[in-house]
Design a protein around this motif. Structure first.
Motif, PDB file in Angstrom:
ATOM      1  N   ARG A   1       0.841  -1.192   0.000  1.00 44.32           N
ATOM      2  CA  ARG A   1       0.000   0.000   0.000  1.00 44.32           C
ATOM      3  C   ARG A   1       0.882   1.249   0.000  1.00 44.32           C
ATOM      4  N   ASN A   2       0.480   2.257  -0.769  1.00 46.23           N
ATOM      5  CA  ASN A   2       1.232   3.501  -0.843  1.00 46.23           C
ATOM      6  C   ASN A   2       0.306   4.697  -0.705  1.00 46.23           C
ATOM      7  N   LEU A   3       0.786   5.713  -0.030  1.00 44.10           N
ATOM      8  CA  LEU A   3       0.078   6.989   0.091  1.00 44.10           C
ATOM      9  C   LEU A   3       1.104   8.108   0.109  1.00 44.10           C
ATOM     10  N   SER A   4       0.934   9.099  -0.789  1.00 45.57           N
ATOM     11  CA  SER A   4       1.778  10.302  -0.794  1.00 45.57           C
ATOM     12  C   SER A   4       0.879  11.514  -0.577  1.00 45.57           C
ATOM     13  N   LYS A   5       1.353  12.460   0.215  1.00 45.72           N
ATOM     14  CA  LYS A   5       0.552  13.628   0.578  1.00 45.72           C
ATOM     15  C   LYS A   5       1.409  14.881   0.536  1.00 45.72           C
ATOM     16  N   LEU A   6       0.857  15.972  -0.020  1.00 42.52           N
ATOM     17  CA  LEU A   6       1.566  17.239  -0.149  1.00 42.52           C
ATOM     18  C   LEU A   6       0.641  18.366   0.288  1.00 42.52           C
ATOM     19  N   THR A   7       1.152  19.274   1.123  1.00 39.68           N
ATOM     20  CA  THR A   7       0.364  20.420   1.607  1.00 39.68           C
ATOM     21  C   THR A   7       1.158  21.709   1.454  1.00 39.68           C
ATOM     22  N   ILE A   8       0.476  22.773   1.069  1.00 37.72           N
ATOM     23  CA  ILE A   8       1.042  24.113   1.056  1.00 37.72           C
ATOM     24  C   ILE A   8       0.139  24.977   1.932  1.00 37.72           C
ATOM     25  N   ALA A   9       0.759  25.802   2.800  1.00 38.84           N
ATOM     26  CA  ALA A   9      -0.033  26.538   3.782  1.00 38.84           C
ATOM     27  C   ALA A   9       0.545  27.936   4.032  1.00 38.84           C
ATOM     28  N   PRO A  10       0.020  28.977   3.384  1.00 37.87           N
ATOM     29  CA  PRO A  10       0.348  30.348   3.777  1.00 37.87           C
ATOM     30  C   PRO A  10      -0.127  30.564   5.217  1.00 37.87           C
ATOM     31  N   THR A  11       0.727  31.122   6.053  1.00 39.33           N
ATOM     32  CA  THR A  11       0.479  31.130   7.495  1.00 39.33           C
ATOM     33  C   THR A  11       0.737  32.504   8.094  1.00 39.33           C
ATOM     34  N   PHE A  12      -0.201  32.958   8.914  1.00 35.57           N
ATOM     35  CA  PHE A  12      -0.066  34.206   9.640  1.00 35.57           C
ATOM     36  C   PHE A  12       0.315  33.880  11.082  1.00 35.57           C
ATOM     37  N   THR A  13       1.303  34.609  11.600  1.00 40.96           N
ATOM     38  CA  THR A  13       1.851  34.271  12.904  1.00 40.96           C
ATOM     39  C   THR A  13       2.346  35.534  13.599  1.00 40.96           C
ATOM     40  N   LEU A  14       2.979  35.370  14.770  1.00 41.41           N
ATOM     41  CA  LEU A  14       3.503  36.506  15.528  1.00 41.41           C
ATOM     42  C   LEU A  14       5.021  36.471  15.654  1.00 41.41           C
ATOM     43  N   GLU A  15       5.649  35.329  15.278  1.00 42.75           N
ATOM     44  CA  GLU A  15       7.101  35.197  15.326  1.00 42.75           C
ATOM     45  C   GLU A  15       7.542  34.324  14.163  1.00 42.75           C
ATOM     46  N   LYS A  16       8.839  34.366  13.843  1.00 44.55           N
ATOM     47  CA  LYS A  16       9.353  33.679  12.663  1.00 44.55           C
ATOM     48  C   LYS A  16       9.623  32.195  12.876  1.00 44.55           C
ATOM     49  N   ALA A  17       9.947  31.763  14.082  1.00 48.77           N
ATOM     50  CA  ALA A  17      10.518  30.435  14.315  1.00 48.77           C
ATOM     51  C   ALA A  17       9.532  29.308  14.007  1.00 48.77           C
ATOM     52  N   PHE A  18      10.100  28.139  13.683  1.00 50.72           N
ATOM     53  CA  PHE A  18       9.316  26.941  13.395  1.00 50.72           C
ATOM     54  C   PHE A  18       8.379  26.597  14.544  1.00 50.72           C
ATOM     55  N   TRP A  19       8.884  26.710  15.788  1.00 52.63           N
ATOM     56  CA  TRP A  19       8.095  26.302  16.952  1.00 52.63           C
ATOM     57  C   TRP A  19       7.191  27.407  17.481  1.00 52.63           C
ATOM     58  N   SER A  20       7.220  28.580  16.911  1.00 53.89           N
ATOM     59  CA  SER A  20       6.411  29.673  17.447  1.00 53.89           C
ATOM     60  C   SER A  20       4.932  29.458  17.122  1.00 53.89           C
ATOM     61  N   ARG A  21       4.089  29.802  18.063  1.00 60.24           N
ATOM     62  CA  ARG A  21       2.653  29.769  17.917  1.00 60.24           C
ATOM     63  C   ARG A  21       2.083  31.004  18.618  1.00 60.24           C
ATOM     64  N   PRO A  22       0.908  31.510  18.214  1.00 61.70           N
ATOM     65  CA  PRO A  22      -0.100  30.879  17.373  1.00 61.70           C
ATOM     66  C   PRO A  22       0.231  30.963  15.889  1.00 61.70           C
ATOM     67  N   GLU A  23      -0.423  30.066  15.117  1.00 63.12           N
ATOM     68  CA  GLU A  23      -0.378  30.103  13.665  1.00 63.12           C
ATOM     69  C   GLU A  23      -1.799  29.981  13.113  1.00 63.12           C
ATOM     70  N   LEU A  24      -2.137  30.881  12.196  1.00 67.97           N
ATOM     71  CA  LEU A  24      -3.400  30.803  11.466  1.00 67.97           C
ATOM     72  C   LEU A  24      -3.051  30.431  10.030  1.00 67.97           C
ATOM     73  N   ARG A  25      -3.466  29.226   9.597  1.00 71.15           N
ATOM     74  CA  ARG A  25      -3.025  28.677   8.322  1.00 71.15           C
ATOM     75  C   ARG A  25      -4.190  28.565   7.332  1.00 71.15           C
ATOM     76  N   LEU A  26      -3.911  28.957   6.113  1.00 70.62           N
ATOM     77  CA  LEU A  26      -4.753  28.591   4.984  1.00 70.62           C
ATOM     78  C   LEU A  26      -4.042  27.440   4.295  1.00 70.62           C
ATOM     79  N   PHE A  27      -4.748  26.355   3.966  1.00 69.24           N
ATOM     80  CA  PHE A  27      -4.040  25.196   3.443  1.00 69.24           C
ATOM     81  C   PHE A  27      -4.731  24.587   2.232  1.00 69.24           C
ATOM     82  N   TYR A  28      -3.902  23.963   1.405  1.00 71.51           N
ATOM     83  CA  TYR A  28      -4.379  23.127   0.307  1.00 71.51           C
ATOM     84  C   TYR A  28      -3.574  21.831   0.377  1.00 71.51           C
ATOM     85  N   THR A  29      -4.271  20.699   0.375  1.00 69.38           N
ATOM     86  CA  THR A  29      -3.636  19.389   0.504  1.00 69.38           C
ATOM     87  C   THR A  29      -4.036  18.492  -0.665  1.00 69.38           C
TER      88      THR A  29
END
Length: 408
Positions: free
Chosen positions: A339-367
Protein backbone atom coordinates in the motif's frame (compact mmCIF):
# COMPACT_ATOMS: atom_id res chain seq x y z
CA UNK A 1 -0.91 -4.19 43.28
CA UNK A 2 -4.63 -4.07 42.43
CA UNK A 3 -6.33 -1.27 40.53
CA UNK A 4 -8.31 -0.31 43.66
CA UNK A 5 -5.10 -0.18 45.71
CA UNK A 6 -3.51 2.18 43.20
CA UNK A 7 -6.58 4.40 43.30
CA UNK A 8 -6.38 4.46 47.10
CA UNK A 9 -2.73 5.57 46.99
CA UNK A 10 -3.50 8.24 44.42
CA UNK A 11 -6.50 9.57 46.32
CA UNK A 12 -4.49 9.66 49.56
CA UNK A 13 -1.71 11.63 47.85
CA UNK A 14 -4.14 14.12 46.32
CA UNK A 15 -6.00 14.54 49.61
CA UNK A 16 -2.66 15.23 51.28
CA UNK A 17 -2.14 17.95 48.71
CA UNK A 18 -5.52 19.49 49.54
CA UNK A 19 -4.64 19.45 53.26
CA UNK A 20 -1.29 21.12 52.60
CA UNK A 21 -3.08 23.72 50.47
CA UNK A 22 -5.22 24.74 53.44
CA UNK A 23 -2.32 24.69 55.87
CA UNK A 24 0.29 26.59 53.82
CA UNK A 25 0.26 29.64 51.57
CA UNK A 26 0.19 29.10 47.81
CA UNK A 27 3.52 30.03 46.20
CA UNK A 28 3.03 29.34 42.50
CA UNK A 29 0.19 28.99 40.04
CA UNK A 30 0.65 28.12 36.35
CA UNK A 31 -1.78 27.87 33.48
CA UNK A 32 -0.91 26.16 30.20
CA UNK A 33 -2.86 25.00 27.21
CA UNK A 34 -2.99 23.76 23.66
CA UNK A 35 -5.66 24.05 21.01
CA UNK A 36 -6.32 23.54 17.33
CA UNK A 37 -9.51 24.26 15.47
CA UNK A 38 -10.27 24.48 11.78
CA UNK A 39 -12.70 24.06 8.96
CA UNK A 40 -12.21 22.56 5.53
CA UNK A 41 -13.79 20.94 2.50
CA UNK A 42 -12.96 18.30 -0.09
CA UNK A 43 -12.70 19.33 -3.72
CA UNK A 44 -14.94 17.76 -6.30
CA UNK A 45 -17.62 16.47 -3.93
CA UNK A 46 -17.91 19.71 -2.02
CA UNK A 47 -18.30 17.67 1.15
CA UNK A 48 -16.60 18.03 4.51
CA UNK A 49 -12.83 17.78 4.74
CA UNK A 50 -11.53 14.20 4.61
CA UNK A 51 -8.15 13.28 6.06
CA UNK A 52 -5.64 10.92 4.49
CA UNK A 53 -4.09 8.03 6.43
CA UNK A 54 -2.82 4.70 5.13
CA UNK A 55 -4.15 1.48 6.67
CA UNK A 56 -1.33 -0.09 8.66
CA UNK A 57 0.50 3.22 9.21
CA UNK A 58 0.64 4.36 12.83
CA UNK A 59 0.37 8.04 11.89
CA UNK A 60 -0.44 10.58 9.19
CA UNK A 61 1.28 13.80 8.16
CA UNK A 62 -0.83 16.37 9.94
CA UNK A 63 -0.41 19.76 8.23
CA UNK A 64 -3.68 20.46 6.42
CA UNK A 65 -4.72 16.92 7.34
CA UNK A 66 -6.45 17.17 10.72
CA UNK A 67 -10.21 16.65 10.78
CA UNK A 68 -10.91 17.39 14.41
CA UNK A 69 -11.05 20.00 17.13
CA UNK A 70 -8.68 19.34 20.02
CA UNK A 71 -7.79 21.29 23.14
CA UNK A 72 -6.03 20.89 26.49
CA UNK A 73 -6.14 23.16 29.52
CA UNK A 74 -3.64 22.52 32.34
CA UNK A 75 -3.47 24.08 35.80
CA UNK A 76 -0.63 23.42 38.23
CA UNK A 77 -0.33 24.79 41.75
CA UNK A 78 2.76 24.61 43.97
CA UNK A 79 1.43 24.56 47.53
CA UNK A 80 4.66 24.27 49.44
CA UNK A 81 8.39 24.86 49.04
CA UNK A 82 10.92 23.85 51.70
CA UNK A 83 14.08 25.70 52.63
CA UNK A 84 16.02 23.01 50.77
CA UNK A 85 14.09 23.71 47.56
CA UNK A 86 11.68 20.75 47.61
CA UNK A 87 8.26 21.57 46.16
CA UNK A 88 4.85 19.92 46.46
CA UNK A 89 2.67 20.48 43.38
CA UNK A 90 -0.72 19.30 42.17
CA UNK A 91 -1.43 19.24 38.40
CA UNK A 92 -4.76 18.90 36.63
CA UNK A 93 -5.65 18.88 32.93
CA UNK A 94 -8.85 18.64 30.94
CA UNK A 95 -9.01 17.78 27.24
CA UNK A 96 -11.64 18.04 24.52
CA UNK A 97 -11.67 16.13 21.24
CA UNK A 98 -14.37 16.25 18.58
CA UNK A 99 -14.48 15.24 14.92
CA UNK A 100 -15.29 18.10 12.59
CA UNK A 101 -18.02 16.14 10.80
CA UNK A 102 -19.80 15.07 14.00
CA UNK A 103 -21.97 16.89 16.49
CA UNK A 104 -20.42 17.21 19.99
CA UNK A 105 -22.09 14.15 21.52
CA UNK A 106 -18.73 12.85 22.81
CA UNK A 107 -19.54 9.27 21.96
CA UNK A 108 -16.37 7.21 21.30
CA UNK A 109 -16.73 7.53 17.53
CA UNK A 110 -17.41 11.29 17.72
CA UNK A 111 -15.10 12.63 20.39
CA UNK A 112 -14.30 12.71 24.08
CA UNK A 113 -13.96 14.98 27.08
CA UNK A 114 -11.65 13.66 29.79
CA UNK A 115 -8.96 14.40 32.35
CA UNK A 116 -5.71 13.06 30.84
CA UNK A 117 -3.70 14.39 33.76
CA UNK A 118 -4.42 14.69 37.47
CA UNK A 119 -1.49 13.99 39.75
CA UNK A 120 0.62 15.20 42.65
CA UNK A 121 4.40 15.40 42.80
CA UNK A 122 7.01 16.16 45.43
CA UNK A 123 10.05 17.49 43.54
CA UNK A 124 13.74 18.01 44.18
CA UNK A 125 13.96 15.91 47.35
CA UNK A 126 17.49 16.20 48.83
CA UNK A 127 17.25 12.81 50.54
CA UNK A 128 16.62 11.25 47.10
CA UNK A 129 19.40 13.08 45.27
CA UNK A 130 16.99 15.57 43.75
CA UNK A 131 14.44 12.99 42.59
CA UNK A 132 10.68 13.49 42.31
CA UNK A 133 7.98 11.29 43.84
CA UNK A 134 4.64 11.34 42.03
CA UNK A 135 1.26 9.61 41.93
CA UNK A 136 -1.78 9.97 39.69
CA UNK A 137 -2.56 10.05 35.99
CA UNK A 138 0.04 11.91 33.97
CA UNK A 139 1.97 12.40 30.75
CA UNK A 140 5.26 10.75 31.61
CA UNK A 141 8.57 11.05 29.73
CA UNK A 142 6.94 11.31 26.30
CA UNK A 143 8.89 11.59 23.04
CA UNK A 144 7.14 12.47 19.79
CA UNK A 145 7.54 13.56 16.17
CA UNK A 146 5.60 16.80 15.90
CA UNK A 147 4.72 16.79 12.19
CA UNK A 148 3.01 13.39 12.52
CA UNK A 149 1.92 13.67 16.19
CA UNK A 150 3.69 10.34 16.70
CA UNK A 151 4.34 9.55 20.38
CA UNK A 152 6.68 6.68 19.65
CA UNK A 153 8.01 6.42 23.24
CA UNK A 154 5.25 7.16 25.69
CA UNK A 155 5.01 5.29 29.01
CA UNK A 156 2.31 7.65 30.34
CA UNK A 157 -0.39 6.17 32.54
CA UNK A 158 -2.12 6.02 35.92
CA UNK A 159 0.23 4.99 38.69
CA UNK A 160 3.13 6.24 40.79
CA UNK A 161 6.88 6.43 40.64
CA UNK A 162 10.23 7.99 41.41
CA UNK A 163 11.66 10.19 38.67
CA UNK A 164 15.22 11.32 37.94
CA UNK A 165 17.18 9.96 40.90
CA UNK A 166 20.61 11.43 40.21
CA UNK A 167 23.83 9.41 40.24
CA UNK A 168 26.41 11.82 38.92
CA UNK A 169 25.21 12.85 35.47
CA UNK A 170 22.92 9.82 35.25
CA UNK A 171 19.21 9.90 36.08
CA UNK A 172 17.30 6.79 37.17
CA UNK A 173 13.50 6.57 36.99
CA UNK A 174 10.92 3.93 37.82
CA UNK A 175 7.15 4.07 37.21
CA UNK A 176 4.43 1.58 38.06
CA UNK A 177 1.14 1.92 36.19
CA UNK A 178 -1.91 -0.05 35.05
CA UNK A 179 -3.90 2.20 32.73
CA UNK A 180 -2.21 3.69 29.65
CA UNK A 181 -4.98 5.60 27.92
CA UNK A 182 -8.71 5.92 27.30
CA UNK A 183 -8.63 3.16 24.68
CA UNK A 184 -7.12 0.45 26.89
CA UNK A 185 -9.88 -2.10 27.48
CA UNK A 186 -8.19 -4.13 30.24
CA UNK A 187 -5.55 -3.30 32.82
CA UNK A 188 -2.19 -4.93 33.42
CA UNK A 189 0.67 -4.11 35.78
CA UNK A 190 3.42 -2.28 33.89
CA UNK A 191 6.89 -1.53 35.25
CA UNK A 192 8.89 1.13 33.42
CA UNK A 193 12.61 1.64 34.10
CA UNK A 194 14.64 4.42 32.48
CA UNK A 195 18.26 5.53 32.61
CA UNK A 196 19.02 8.96 31.15
CA UNK A 197 21.84 11.47 31.03
CA UNK A 198 24.40 9.11 29.42
CA UNK A 199 26.87 11.54 27.83
CA UNK A 200 28.18 10.29 24.49
CA UNK A 201 29.64 13.36 22.78
CA UNK A 202 29.44 17.14 22.96
CA UNK A 203 25.75 18.01 22.98
CA UNK A 204 24.75 14.33 22.75
CA UNK A 205 23.05 12.04 25.28
CA UNK A 206 21.62 8.52 25.30
CA UNK A 207 18.53 7.40 27.22
CA UNK A 208 17.67 3.73 27.80
CA UNK A 209 14.30 2.25 28.72
CA UNK A 210 12.92 -1.12 29.76
CA UNK A 211 9.21 -1.81 30.13
CA UNK A 212 7.81 -5.05 31.59
CA UNK A 213 4.09 -5.89 31.45
CA UNK A 214 2.80 -8.58 33.76
CA UNK A 215 0.31 -11.26 32.77
CA UNK A 216 -3.17 -9.80 33.46
CA UNK A 217 -4.73 -12.58 35.54
CA UNK A 218 -8.28 -11.28 35.09
CA UNK A 219 -8.06 -11.59 31.27
CA UNK A 220 -8.41 -15.10 29.83
CA UNK A 221 -5.49 -15.91 27.53
CA UNK A 222 -3.44 -12.87 28.55
CA UNK A 223 0.35 -12.93 28.33
CA UNK A 224 3.27 -11.02 29.77
CA UNK A 225 5.53 -8.92 27.55
CA UNK A 226 8.40 -6.49 27.46
CA UNK A 227 10.05 -3.79 25.37
CA UNK A 228 13.36 -1.93 25.25
CA UNK A 229 14.22 1.50 23.83
CA UNK A 230 17.55 3.23 23.18
CA UNK A 231 17.53 6.85 22.05
CA UNK A 232 20.31 9.27 21.16
CA UNK A 233 19.52 12.98 21.23
CA UNK A 234 21.90 15.49 19.68
CA UNK A 235 21.41 19.19 20.40
CA UNK A 236 22.92 22.11 18.55
CA UNK A 237 22.58 20.96 14.93
CA UNK A 238 21.59 23.91 12.73
CA UNK A 239 19.95 25.56 15.70
CA UNK A 240 17.83 22.51 16.46
CA UNK A 241 18.11 18.92 17.66
CA UNK A 242 18.11 15.36 16.35
CA UNK A 243 16.60 12.23 17.91
CA UNK A 244 17.26 8.67 16.76
CA UNK A 245 15.52 5.79 18.56
CA UNK A 246 15.65 2.00 18.28
CA UNK A 247 12.80 0.04 19.90
CA UNK A 248 11.94 -3.64 20.22
CA UNK A 249 9.01 -5.34 21.93
CA UNK A 250 7.54 -8.81 22.47
CA UNK A 251 3.94 -9.81 23.32
CA UNK A 252 2.01 -6.95 24.99
CA UNK A 253 5.34 -5.09 24.88
CA UNK A 254 4.78 -4.45 21.16
CA UNK A 255 3.08 -1.23 22.24
CA UNK A 256 6.67 0.07 22.75
CA UNK A 257 5.78 2.30 25.70
CA UNK A 258 2.05 1.79 25.67
CA UNK A 259 0.61 -1.57 26.68
CA UNK A 260 -0.08 -3.58 23.54
CA UNK A 261 -2.72 -6.28 23.16
CA UNK A 262 -2.76 -8.40 26.32
CA UNK A 263 -3.58 -11.45 24.17
CA UNK A 264 -0.42 -11.10 22.09
CA UNK A 265 1.91 -14.03 22.71
CA UNK A 266 5.66 -14.43 22.28
CA UNK A 267 5.30 -14.86 18.52
CA UNK A 268 4.26 -11.19 18.32
CA UNK A 269 7.33 -8.97 17.91
CA UNK A 270 7.87 -5.39 16.82
CA UNK A 271 11.03 -3.59 15.74
CA UNK A 272 10.97 0.18 15.18
CA UNK A 273 13.52 2.82 14.15
CA UNK A 274 12.60 6.50 14.40
CA UNK A 275 14.54 9.50 13.12
CA UNK A 276 13.41 13.07 13.87
CA UNK A 277 15.37 16.24 13.14
CA UNK A 278 14.18 19.80 13.64
CA UNK A 279 16.24 22.80 12.59
CA UNK A 280 16.29 26.60 12.71
CA UNK A 281 19.18 27.27 10.34
CA UNK A 282 18.43 31.01 10.20
CA UNK A 283 15.87 33.25 11.83
CA UNK A 284 13.73 32.77 8.73
CA UNK A 285 14.28 29.10 7.80
CA UNK A 286 13.29 26.21 10.05
CA UNK A 287 11.49 22.89 9.87
CA UNK A 288 11.35 19.23 10.81
CA UNK A 289 11.95 15.96 8.98
CA UNK A 290 11.27 12.39 10.02
CA UNK A 291 11.73 8.80 8.90
CA UNK A 292 10.26 5.63 10.43
CA UNK A 293 10.79 1.92 9.84
CA UNK A 294 8.55 -0.54 11.68
CA UNK A 295 8.41 -4.33 11.28
CA UNK A 296 5.69 -6.45 12.91
CA UNK A 297 6.02 -10.22 13.13
CA UNK A 298 3.36 -12.69 14.28
CA UNK A 299 2.26 -16.25 13.55
CA UNK A 300 0.17 -14.86 10.67
CA UNK A 301 3.18 -13.33 8.92
CA UNK A 302 5.14 -10.09 8.66
CA UNK A 303 4.04 -6.51 8.01
CA UNK A 304 6.38 -3.58 7.39
CA UNK A 305 5.66 0.16 7.56
CA UNK A 306 7.96 2.77 6.05
CA UNK A 307 7.41 6.52 6.39
CA UNK A 308 9.36 9.64 5.45
CA UNK A 309 8.39 13.30 5.40
CA UNK A 310 9.46 16.89 5.90
CA UNK A 311 7.87 20.22 6.88
CA UNK A 312 9.99 23.24 5.85
CA UNK A 313 9.01 26.71 7.05
CA UNK A 314 10.20 30.03 5.63
CA UNK A 315 9.26 33.32 7.29
CA UNK A 316 9.01 36.33 5.01
CA UNK A 317 8.34 38.58 8.03
CA UNK A 318 7.58 38.18 11.73
CA UNK A 319 3.92 37.92 10.76
CA UNK A 320 3.88 35.72 7.66
CA UNK A 321 5.32 32.29 6.85
CA UNK A 322 5.04 29.88 3.98
CA UNK A 323 4.77 26.33 5.30
CA UNK A 324 4.93 23.16 3.21
CA UNK A 325 4.75 19.49 4.05
CA UNK A 326 5.44 16.36 2.00
CA UNK A 327 5.06 12.83 3.31
CA UNK A 328 5.00 9.28 2.01
CA UNK A 329 3.83 6.09 3.74
CA UNK A 330 4.32 2.54 2.47
CA UNK A 331 2.96 -0.63 4.06
CA UNK A 332 4.01 -4.10 2.93
CA UNK A 333 1.08 -6.04 4.35
CA UNK A 334 0.74 -9.62 5.57
CA UNK A 335 -1.43 -10.44 2.54
CA UNK A 336 1.47 -9.62 0.20
CA UNK A 337 -0.05 -6.37 -1.04
CA UNK A 338 1.96 -3.12 -0.93
CA UNK A 339 0.00 0.00 0.00
CA UNK A 340 1.23 3.50 -0.84
CA UNK A 341 0.08 6.99 0.09
CA UNK A 342 1.78 10.30 -0.79
CA UNK A 343 0.55 13.63 0.58
CA UNK A 344 1.57 17.24 -0.15
CA UNK A 345 0.36 20.42 1.61
CA UNK A 346 1.04 24.11 1.06
CA UNK A 347 -0.03 26.54 3.78
CA UNK A 348 0.35 30.35 3.78
CA UNK A 349 0.48 31.13 7.49
CA UNK A 350 -0.07 34.21 9.64
CA UNK A 351 1.85 34.27 12.90
CA UNK A 352 3.50 36.51 15.53
CA UNK A 353 7.10 35.20 15.33
CA UNK A 354 9.35 33.68 12.66
CA UNK A 355 10.52 30.43 14.31
CA UNK A 356 9.32 26.94 13.40
CA UNK A 357 8.09 26.30 16.95
CA UNK A 358 6.41 29.67 17.45
CA UNK A 359 2.65 29.77 17.92
CA UNK A 360 -0.10 30.88 17.37
CA UNK A 361 -0.38 30.10 13.67
CA UNK A 362 -3.40 30.80 11.47
CA UNK A 363 -3.02 28.68 8.32
CA UNK A 364 -4.75 28.59 4.98
CA UNK A 365 -4.04 25.20 3.44
CA UNK A 366 -4.38 23.13 0.31
CA UNK A 367 -3.64 19.39 0.50
CA UNK A 368 -3.28 16.88 -2.33
CA UNK A 369 -2.88 13.10 -1.89
CA UNK A 370 -2.43 10.04 -4.13
CA UNK A 371 -2.74 6.35 -3.24
CA UNK A 372 -2.81 2.98 -4.97
CA UNK A 373 -5.47 0.28 -5.29
CA UNK A 374 -3.99 -1.79 -2.47
CA UNK A 375 -4.37 1.22 -0.15
CA UNK A 376 -7.92 1.74 -1.38
CA UNK A 377 -8.89 -1.91 -0.82
CA UNK A 378 -7.46 -1.91 2.72
CA UNK A 379 -9.09 1.39 3.78
CA UNK A 380 -11.95 1.30 6.27
CA UNK A 381 -15.41 1.99 4.86
CA UNK A 382 -16.19 5.68 4.49
CA UNK A 383 -12.61 6.86 4.98
CA UNK A 384 -10.90 9.18 2.49
CA UNK A 385 -9.03 6.39 0.67
CA UNK A 386 -11.94 3.95 0.40
CA UNK A 387 -14.34 3.55 -2.54
CA UNK A 388 -17.18 4.52 -0.18
CA UNK A 389 -15.38 7.68 0.95
CA UNK A 390 -15.48 11.26 -0.31
CA UNK A 391 -13.41 10.54 -3.44
CA UNK A 392 -15.17 7.33 -4.49
CA UNK A 393 -13.19 5.12 -6.86
CA UNK A 394 -10.58 7.83 -7.52
CA UNK A 395 -7.00 7.20 -6.41
CA UNK A 396 -6.33 10.84 -5.57
CA UNK A 397 -8.05 13.74 -3.87
CA UNK A 398 -7.54 17.18 -2.41
CA UNK A 399 -8.84 19.33 0.43
CA UNK A 400 -8.61 22.98 1.45
CA UNK A 401 -9.44 25.04 4.51
CA UNK A 402 -8.22 27.08 7.45
CA UNK A 403 -6.77 26.07 10.82
CA UNK A 404 -5.67 27.85 13.98
CA UNK A 405 -3.08 26.18 16.27
CA UNK A 406 -1.90 27.66 19.56
CA UNK A 407 -0.01 26.60 22.66
CA UNK A 408 1.15 28.52 25.72
Amino acid sequence: MSHSAINTVIKTTLLSGVFMATAMPAIAFEFHGYGRIGSGASTGSGGAQSCFQLAGAETKYRLGNECELYGELEISHAFFKSEQGSTFTVVGMGSLYNRNDRSPTFQPEDGSARAPQIYAKYSNIPELNGATLWAGRRYYKRHDVHITDFYYWNPSGTGLGIEDYKVGDLKLSYAFSREDNIYQADYANKHDFQLGGIKTNQGGEVALGLSYIQDAGQVSGANSGWSVTAQHEQKGWLGGSNKFAIQYGVGPGTGLGYTGSLLADQSNKRLRLVESFDWQATAEFGGQLTAVYQRDQSDTGRQTWWSAGVRPVYAFSPYFKLVGEAGHDRVEAVDGQTRNLSKLTIAPTFTLEKAFWSRPELRLFYTYARWNEAAQNAASAGSALSKTGTFGADLNGSTYGVQLEYWW
